[in-house]
Scaffold this active site. Structure first.
Site, mmCIF file in Angstrom:
data_model
loop_
_atom_site.group_PDB
_atom_site.id
_atom_site.type_symbol
_atom_site.label_atom_id
_atom_site.label_comp_id
_atom_site.label_asym_id
_atom_site.label_seq_id
_atom_site.Cartn_x
_atom_site.Cartn_y
_atom_site.Cartn_z
ATOM 1 N N GLY A 12 -7.547 7.646 -4.829
ATOM 2 C CA GLY A 12 -6.698 6.813 -6.111
ATOM 3 C C GLY A 12 -6.852 6.718 -7.635
ATOM 4 O O GLY A 12 -8.252 6.772 -7.521
ATOM 5 N N GLY A 110 -14.273 5.741 -4.864
ATOM 6 C CA GLY A 110 -14.187 4.208 -3.812
ATOM 7 C C GLY A 110 -14.532 4.949 -2.959
ATOM 8 O O GLY A 110 -15.993 5.557 -2.692
ATOM 9 N N ILE A 134 -8.397 -0.298 -7.056
ATOM 10 C CA ILE A 134 -8.658 -1.396 -7.309
ATOM 11 C C ILE A 134 -8.800 -2.456 -6.231
ATOM 12 O O ILE A 134 -8.766 -4.007 -6.238
ATOM 13 C CB ILE A 134 -7.289 -1.310 -7.615
ATOM 14 N N ASP A 135 -8.737 -1.851 -5.714
ATOM 15 C CA ASP A 135 -9.524 -2.731 -4.024
ATOM 16 C C ASP A 135 -10.768 -3.326 -3.873
ATOM 17 O O ASP A 135 -10.652 -4.735 -2.849
ATOM 18 C CB ASP A 135 -9.197 -1.739 -2.506
ATOM 19 N N ARG A 291 13.612 -11.891 0.286
ATOM 20 C CA ARG A 291 13.864 -10.489 -0.632
ATOM 21 C C ARG A 291 12.153 -9.988 -0.359
ATOM 22 O O ARG A 291 11.614 -10.811 -0.191
ATOM 23 C CB ARG A 291 14.381 -10.466 -2.033
HETATM 24 O O1 F6P Z 1 -7.922 2.809 -2.430
HETATM 25 C C1 F6P Z 1 -7.036 2.375 -3.488
HETATM 26 C C2 F6P Z 1 -5.418 2.108 -2.881
HETATM 27 O O2 F6P Z 1 -4.013 1.986 -3.555
HETATM 28 C C3 F6P Z 1 -5.155 1.176 -1.668
HETATM 29 O O3 F6P Z 1 -4.775 0.152 -2.497
HETATM 30 C C4 F6P Z 1 -3.478 2.155 -1.523
HETATM 31 O O4 F6P Z 1 -3.992 1.426 0.350
HETATM 32 C C5 F6P Z 1 -3.787 3.606 -1.559
HETATM 33 O O5 F6P Z 1 -5.050 3.473 -2.202
HETATM 34 C C6 F6P Z 1 -2.683 4.376 -1.820
HETATM 35 O O6 F6P Z 1 -3.187 5.471 -2.118
HETATM 36 P P1 F6P Z 1 -1.577 6.819 -2.495
HETATM 37 O O7 F6P Z 1 -2.187 6.290 -3.660
HETATM 38 O O8 F6P Z 1 -2.796 8.604 -2.259
HETATM 39 O O9 F6P Z 1 -0.708 6.418 -1.495
#
Ligand code: F6P
Length: 373
Positions: A12, A110, A134-135, A291
């Protein structure tokens, strides 16, 4: 002495990737004619030998720009969809490395990117990695490129949701990324003043969450912000997940293993549904209108924060020093205020989740945030 460096960004995207590419490129250019090329779209570009010259012009003006100028993908060398089939293309990537006369390949990414980089290392390529996610769940580094920016975006979102939740006397549930780690939700939840924070490391009890919200109402605060990490789970779902994991580990037949794997995938893909059903449950248990706002990819977009620009520049330039020292097979990791070269085998296959005795958890408790357990 290295003469040719390749770079790819995979997984990502994250704010700060361009800053890292720029730092590597700038330092390479200033140190005796090292050429830098980029591969487009992660490991796919390496397989297809789709390159981009990273010269002065390409690197100019990119420090503040989000995303990655190289593009990215989640493709894996050993399981690459090609012409309707899924093939092991690792050797093709090794050929590309040699065709381009590379001395080293820098892979920025990552957990998945690191596993794939390790596969190439085992094919005797010179590899250095930079941590980006970002995780914040990469092992052996204090933090990763992109985490600070995403934490800032999620914090601002929680700030903004406060006034609308307050005005309407509502519960607002905020879905925050983070894969199977709660760093982003916990960090932004504390910084944004969420009233409840739910993280994967601590399966929650819905009645405890509802109680915390009711108690706020009794004290005249009839609105609440609930920050939920995408991997957070109720105690019941966590128990099902645990059983599926154990079944997968101990499965004796292929069919049993397949079934357990399918169940695990199903549980993971239900994350958004879980947040929606949590919102409905809280509405019925507390009587407060509710919400939900799922922040999603907003958290990965836009310009990197100063912290991420600085981190990316620090890691990128340290990576060049590692290249000068021919220190390969390592990740440039932030440890304290120093960048250290950590062997890739110490990083791969591990996930840094929040330890239950982490000071952020204690901090949350101390300011009266409910963690739902
Ligand atoms: O690993 C980064 C991340 O943004 C995670 O927080 C999330 O679960 C995942 O990637 C989302 O992946 P994608 O961009 O493939 O939808």
């Amino acid at each position: 002495m290295a003469k040719s460096v390749g770079i790819l960004t995979a997984g990502g995207d994250s704010p700060g990737l361009n800053a890292a590419i720029r730092a590597i490129g700038k330092m390479a250019m200033s140190s005796s004619g090292i050429q830098v090329i980029g591969f487009r779209d992660g490991y796919r570009g390496l397989m297809e030998n789709r390159t981009m010259r990273l010269d002065e012009a390409a690197l100019s003006g990119i420090l503040t720009i989000g995303g990655t100028l190289l593009g990215t993908s989640r493709d894996k060398p050993h399981r690459m969809p090609v012409g309707g089939k899924v093939l092991d293309m690792t050797d093709t990537m090794v050929d590309t490395y040699h065709k381009n006369h590379l001395d080293v390949l820098v892979c920025i990414g990552g957990g998945g990117t690191h596993k794939n980089a390790y596969r190439l290392l085992q094919k005797d390529l010179n590899i250095i990695t930079l941590p980006k996610t970002i995780d914040n769940d990469l092992a052996m580094t204090d933090t990763s490129i992109g985490f600070d920016t995403a934490k800032g975006i999620a914090t601002e979102a929680i700030d903004r949701l406060h006034s609308t939740a307050h005005s309407h006397h509502r519960i607002v549930v905020v879905g925050i990324m983070g894969h199977n780690a709660g760093w982003l939700a916990l960090g932004s939840g504390i910084a944004g003043g969420a009233n409840v924070i739910l993280i994967p490391e601590m399966p929650y009890d819905i009645d405890v969450v509802a109680d915390a919200i009711r108690q706020r109402s009794r004290h005249g605060k009839n609105f609440s912000i609930v920050a939920v990490a995408e991997g957070a789970m109720s105690k019941e779902d966590a128990a099902v997940m645990q059983t599926a994991l154990q079944t997968k580990e101990s499965a004796e037949t292929k069919t049993d293993k397949k079934e357990a794997k399918a169940l695990l995938t199903e549980l993971k893909t239900q994350q958004t549904d879980n947040i929606l059903s949590l919102t409905k449950q809280l509405e019925s248990l507390t009587g407060l209108e509710s919400r939900v706002t799922i922040l999603g990819h907003l958290q990965r977009g836009g310009s990197p924060s100063p912290v991420d620009r600085l981190l990316a520049t620090q890691l990128g330039t340290a990576c060049l020093s590692m290249i000068h020292d021919e220190n390969y097979g390592v990740m440039a990791a932030l440890r304290g205020d120093q960048v250290e070269a950590v062997p890739l085998e110490d990083v791969v296959g591990k996930r840094k989740t929040i330890p239950l005795d982490h000071s952020w958890i204690e901090t949350a408790h101390r300011v009266g945030i409910s963690l739902g357990n």
